[in-house]
Scaffold this motif. Structure first.
Motif, PDB file in Angstrom:
ATOM      1  N   MET A  88      62.006  34.490  75.742  1.00 19.07           N
ATOM      2  CA  MET A  88      60.920  35.463  75.794  1.00 19.07           C
ATOM      3  C   MET A  88      60.147  35.406  74.479  1.00 19.07           C
ATOM      4  O   MET A  88      60.711  35.641  73.403  1.00 19.07           O
ATOM      5  CB  MET A  88      61.471  36.879  76.019  1.00 19.07           C
ATOM      6  CG  MET A  88      60.393  37.919  76.240  1.00 19.07           C
ATOM      7  SD  MET A  88      59.427  37.665  77.763  1.00 19.07           S
ATOM      8  CE  MET A  88      60.639  38.125  78.999  1.00 19.07           C
ATOM      9  N   LEU A  89      58.873  35.049  74.561  1.00 25.61           N
ATOM     10  CA  LEU A  89      57.993  35.014  73.394  1.00 25.61           C
ATOM     11  C   LEU A  89      57.414  36.402  73.187  1.00 25.61           C
ATOM     12  O   LEU A  89      56.778  36.956  74.088  1.00 25.61           O
ATOM     13  CB  LEU A  89      56.881  33.992  73.599  1.00 25.61           C
ATOM     14  CG  LEU A  89      57.300  32.560  73.936  1.00 25.61           C
ATOM     15  CD1 LEU A  89      56.082  31.709  74.263  1.00 25.61           C
ATOM     16  CD2 LEU A  89      58.086  31.947  72.787  1.00 25.61           C
ATOM     17  N   ASP A 129      62.714  24.924  80.796  1.00 29.92           N
ATOM     18  CA  ASP A 129      63.123  26.275  80.428  1.00 29.92           C
ATOM     19  C   ASP A 129      62.327  27.296  81.225  1.00 29.92           C
ATOM     20  O   ASP A 129      61.330  26.972  81.873  1.00 29.92           O
ATOM     21  CB  ASP A 129      62.903  26.525  78.932  1.00 29.92           C
ATOM     22  CG  ASP A 129      63.917  25.805  78.071  1.00 29.92           C
ATOM     23  OD1 ASP A 129      65.026  25.542  78.574  1.00 29.92           O
ATOM     24  OD2 ASP A 129      63.600  25.496  76.921  1.00 29.92           O
ATOM     25  N   ALA A 130      62.775  28.538  81.153  1.00 29.92           N
ATOM     26  CA  ALA A 130      62.012  29.659  81.704  1.00 29.92           C
ATOM     27  C   ALA A 130      61.443  30.448  80.523  1.00 29.92           C
ATOM     28  O   ALA A 130      62.193  30.891  79.649  1.00 29.92           O
ATOM     29  CB  ALA A 130      62.907  30.545  82.565  1.00 29.92           C
ATOM     30  N   LEU A 131      60.123  30.583  80.486  1.00 31.06           N
ATOM     31  CA  LEU A 131      59.456  31.302  79.398  1.00 31.06           C
ATOM     32  C   LEU A 131      58.829  32.588  79.917  1.00 31.06           C
ATOM     33  O   LEU A 131      58.407  32.676  81.063  1.00 31.06           O
ATOM     34  CB  LEU A 131      58.371  30.436  78.762  1.00 31.06           C
ATOM     35  CG  LEU A 131      58.781  29.143  78.061  1.00 31.06           C
ATOM     36  CD1 LEU A 131      57.569  28.516  77.388  1.00 31.06           C
ATOM     37  CD2 LEU A 131      59.881  29.392  77.055  1.00 31.06           C
ATOM     38  N   GLY A 132      58.763  33.578  79.028  1.00 31.31           N
ATOM     39  CA  GLY A 132      58.053  34.815  79.306  1.00 31.31           C
ATOM     40  C   GLY A 132      57.234  35.189  78.083  1.00 31.31           C
ATOM     41  O   GLY A 132      57.457  34.658  76.988  1.00 31.31           O
ATOM     42  N   GLN A 143      52.870  40.126  79.469  1.00 28.30           N
ATOM     43  CA  GLN A 143      51.800  39.276  79.983  1.00 28.30           C
ATOM     44  C   GLN A 143      52.305  38.279  81.012  1.00 28.30           C
ATOM     45  O   GLN A 143      51.587  37.899  81.942  1.00 28.30           O
ATOM     46  CB  GLN A 143      51.148  38.508  78.824  1.00 28.30           C
ATOM     47  CG  GLN A 143      50.322  39.374  77.902  1.00 28.30           C
ATOM     48  CD  GLN A 143      49.104  39.962  78.606  1.00 28.30           C
ATOM     49  OE1 GLN A 143      48.239  39.235  79.071  1.00 28.30           O
ATOM     50  NE2 GLN A 143      49.043  41.281  78.672  1.00 28.30           N
ATOM     51  N   ALA A 144      53.554  37.826  80.849  1.00 25.40           N
ATOM     52  CA  ALA A 144      54.137  36.867  81.792  1.00 25.40           C
ATOM     53  C   ALA A 144      55.629  37.127  81.903  1.00 25.40           C
ATOM     54  O   ALA A 144      56.339  37.125  80.887  1.00 25.40           O
ATOM     55  CB  ALA A 144      53.885  35.433  81.331  1.00 25.40           C
ATOM     56  N   PRO A 145      56.132  37.373  83.112  1.00 26.17           N
ATOM     57  CA  PRO A 145      57.580  37.457  83.296  1.00 26.17           C
ATOM     58  C   PRO A 145      58.189  36.071  83.137  1.00 26.17           C
ATOM     59  O   PRO A 145      57.471  35.072  83.038  1.00 26.17           O
ATOM     60  CB  PRO A 145      57.720  37.977  84.729  1.00 26.17           C
ATOM     61  CG  PRO A 145      56.482  37.486  85.414  1.00 26.17           C
ATOM     62  CD  PRO A 145      55.393  37.517  84.382  1.00 26.17           C
ATOM     63  N   LEU A 146      59.499  36.009  83.107  1.00 24.66           N
ATOM     64  CA  LEU A 146      60.155  34.707  82.983  1.00 24.66           C
ATOM     65  C   LEU A 146      59.736  33.788  84.123  1.00 24.66           C
ATOM     66  O   LEU A 146      59.800  34.158  85.288  1.00 24.66           O
ATOM     67  CB  LEU A 146      61.672  34.878  82.995  1.00 24.66           C
ATOM     68  CG  LEU A 146      62.308  35.396  81.695  1.00 24.66           C
ATOM     69  CD1 LEU A 146      63.785  35.630  81.908  1.00 24.66           C
ATOM     70  CD2 LEU A 146      62.080  34.422  80.549  1.00 24.66           C
ATOM     71  N   THR A 147      59.293  32.594  83.763  1.00 19.79           N
ATOM     72  CA  THR A 147      58.829  31.633  84.761  1.00 19.79           C
ATOM     73  C   THR A 147      59.046  30.213  84.245  1.00 19.79           C
ATOM     74  O   THR A 147      58.929  29.971  83.036  1.00 19.79           O
ATOM     75  CB  THR A 147      57.338  31.840  85.083  1.00 19.79           C
ATOM     76  OG1 THR A 147      56.887  30.789  85.954  1.00 19.79           O
ATOM     77  CG2 THR A 147      56.502  31.825  83.835  1.00 19.79           C
ATOM     78  N   VAL A 150      55.620  26.740  82.327  1.00 18.59           N
ATOM     79  CA  VAL A 150      55.331  26.925  80.912  1.00 18.59           C
ATOM     80  C   VAL A 150      53.839  26.784  80.619  1.00 18.59           C
ATOM     81  O   VAL A 150      53.326  27.394  79.662  1.00 18.59           O
ATOM     82  CB  VAL A 150      56.150  25.931  80.059  1.00 18.59           C
ATOM     83  CG1 VAL A 150      57.637  26.208  80.197  1.00 18.59           C
ATOM     84  CG2 VAL A 150      55.841  24.489  80.438  1.00 18.59           C
ATOM     85  N   GLU A 151      53.128  25.991  81.414  1.00 19.69           N
ATOM     86  CA  GLU A 151      51.685  25.849  81.206  1.00 19.69           C
ATOM     87  C   GLU A 151      50.968  27.168  81.489  1.00 19.69           C
ATOM     88  O   GLU A 151      49.993  27.515  80.813  1.00 19.69           O
ATOM     89  CB  GLU A 151      51.125  24.748  82.096  1.00 19.69           C
ATOM     90  CG  GLU A 151      51.458  23.333  81.620  1.00 19.69           C
ATOM     91  CD  GLU A 151      50.782  22.983  80.307  1.00 19.69           C
ATOM     92  OE1 GLU A 151      49.760  23.610  79.981  1.00 19.69           O
ATOM     93  OE2 GLU A 151      51.273  22.077  79.609  1.00 19.69           O
ATOM     94  N   ALA A 152      51.442  27.918  82.484  1.00 21.43           N
ATOM     95  CA  ALA A 152      50.835  29.209  82.790  1.00 21.43           C
ATOM     96  C   ALA A 152      51.047  30.191  81.637  1.00 21.43           C
ATOM     97  O   ALA A 152      50.139  30.955  81.273  1.00 21.43           O
ATOM     98  CB  ALA A 152      51.414  29.774  84.086  1.00 21.43           C
ATOM     99  N   VAL A 153      52.225  30.165  81.048  1.00 16.59           N
ATOM    100  CA  VAL A 153      52.496  31.037  79.899  1.00 16.59           C
ATOM    101  C   VAL A 153      51.594  30.657  78.732  1.00 16.59           C
ATOM    102  O   VAL A 153      51.048  31.524  78.041  1.00 16.59           O
ATOM    103  CB  VAL A 153      53.984  30.936  79.500  1.00 16.59           C
ATOM    104  CG1 VAL A 153      54.256  31.743  78.233  1.00 16.59           C
ATOM    105  CG2 VAL A 153      54.871  31.421  80.638  1.00 16.59           C
ATOM    106  N   ARG A 154      51.426  29.370  78.521  1.00 16.02           N
ATOM    107  CA  ARG A 154      50.546  28.912  77.440  1.00 16.02           C
ATOM    108  C   ARG A 154      49.113  29.370  77.687  1.00 16.02           C
ATOM    109  O   ARG A 154      48.424  29.818  76.751  1.00 16.02           O
ATOM    110  CB  ARG A 154      50.607  27.390  77.338  1.00 16.02           C
ATOM    111  CG  ARG A 154      49.757  26.799  76.227  1.00 16.02           C
ATOM    112  CD  ARG A 154      49.894  25.286  76.176  1.00 16.02           C
ATOM    113  NE  ARG A 154      49.101  24.715  75.098  1.00 16.02           N
ATOM    114  CZ  ARG A 154      47.806  24.436  75.174  1.00 16.02           C
ATOM    115  NH1 ARG A 154      47.158  24.672  76.317  1.00 16.02           N
ATOM    116  NH2 ARG A 154      47.164  23.940  74.151  1.00 16.02           N
ATOM    117  N   ASP A 155      48.644  29.277  78.912  1.00 16.74           N
ATOM    118  CA  ASP A 155      47.274  29.720  79.215  1.00 16.74           C
ATOM    119  C   ASP A 155      47.102  31.209  78.969  1.00 16.74           C
ATOM    120  O   ASP A 155      46.062  31.648  78.448  1.00 16.74           O
ATOM    121  CB  ASP A 155      46.940  29.382  80.672  1.00 16.74           C
ATOM    122  CG  ASP A 155      46.836  27.881  80.909  1.00 16.74           C
ATOM    123  OD1 ASP A 155      46.669  27.137  79.928  1.00 16.74           O
ATOM    124  OD2 ASP A 155      46.928  27.464  82.078  1.00 16.74           O
TER     125      ASP A 155
END
Length: 322
Positions: A88-89, A129-132, A143-147, A150-155
């Motif tokens: 989680m970021l 990995d799963a990022l949030g 802004q983003a649940p764990l998914t 990773v490109e969507a989280v970056r966007d």
């Protein structure tokens, strides 16, 4: 169709060799063992009963060896699934992140622009990995649940603007929200990366209380103190907020994580490189192919051949009238 132990077929002449050896040792006596007698092709006239039974036994022996050689069909290559790391970021987007005191590509940029570039590259490298993403200022928001996207989280990281969550810094609330999001998911080895350029001066949850919740949930928190020390402007006024390195360090130690301090974009990039080494992405396991075993087919055929061979009746040739 392949044979896993194809070398078993090399045992095909073993019965013949045994029969020949026994015959050589006991050359003066007749070979009385009924089975070994049938293996020896020289014991019966061509076409006689022993010759016929010998053929059945040779066929059965060949089928047994084929079964021992493990005939199998191989499926497609499969890479074993590895458990993904959940990260989680948690990124500070308070008004102080607009300070233009960083450099990127030889140009002067705002703090948050530097964060976007460095953290964005870090997110892109976390394939598997799963990022949030949790951002915070005066309040915290997911802004983003764990998914695994990773490109969507970056966007989403690039869509956020400093100040959109208020001017203050609610570190405790942001950390508590990230802990809650990780506890709600069945994840393995959860990690929180918390970046801030200020001190906790808003929100309802104390940072150490949130750190205690993370510790109790076996969530490791790495904290990053980002930004340059507070400096005065032309009017002698204090601009920006100092980073509360002490609190960020206590949060990291409480959860088994580490504190990192970065005062420039290059230092921030090195920090995330170190975190990437501390929290490596799971690598794919060794590729394997599933095999369907078919040994039972020749084994069953050998049994049927033996049974059938015991009931073979060879018609006797009639003697010509003298």
């Amino acid at each position: 169709m392949t044979l896993a132990w194809w070398w078993m077929l090399a045992l095909m002449p073993v019965p013949w060799l045994i029969a020949r050896w026994v015959k050589a040792v006991d050359a003066g006596d007749r070979l009385d063992h009924p089975v070994l007698a049938r293996w020896s092709t020289g014991r019966a006239a061509k076409g006689g009963p022993s010759s016929v039974h010998s053929r059945w036994l040779w066929l059965a022996w060949g089928l047994v060896l084929l079964a021992l050689a493990r005939p199998q069909t191989l499926g497609p290559w499969v890479e074993p699934e590895q458990p993904a790391r959940a990260i989680m970021l948690v990124v500070d987007v308070s008004r102080s992140m607009e300070e233009p005191d960083m450099e990127w590509g030889g140009q002067r940029v705002r703090r948050y622009q530097a964060v976007q570039q460095v953290v964005g590259d870090f997110a892109r490298e976390r394939q598997g990995d799963a990022l949030g993403l949790v951002v915070f200022g005066e309040f915290a928001d997911t802004q983003a649940p764990l998914t695994p996207d990773v490109e969507a989280v970056r966007d989403l990281l690039f869509d956020v603007l400093p100040g959109m969550a208020g001017d203050s810094t609610a570190i405790g609330d942001a950390l508590g929200l990230a802990v809650k999001r990780l506890r709600d998911q069945p994840v393995t080895d959860p990690v929180i990366l918390l970046l801030s350029d200020g001190e906790n001066n808003a929100g309802e949850l104390d940072p150490m209380a949130a750190a205690g919740a993370a510790r109790d949930s076996d969530i490791r928190v790495h904290t990053i103190a980002f930004g340059q020390p507070r400096s005065g402007d032309f009017f002698g006024l204090m601009r920006g907020a100092s980073v509360d390195v002490e609190t960020l360090g206590r949060v990291a130690r409480e959860t088994g994580g580490e504190l990192f301090v970065a005062e420039s974009t290059d230092e921030l990039a090195r920090v995330y490189d170190r975190i990437d080494a501390l929290e490596p992405s799971p690598r794919a396991g060794q590729a394997q192919r599933l095999a369907a075993e078919w040994f039972w087919v020749p084994a069953l055929a050998a049994l049927l051949v033996v049974v059938a061979g015991q009931h073979v009746r060879v018609p006797r040739r009639r003697r010509a009238p003298s």
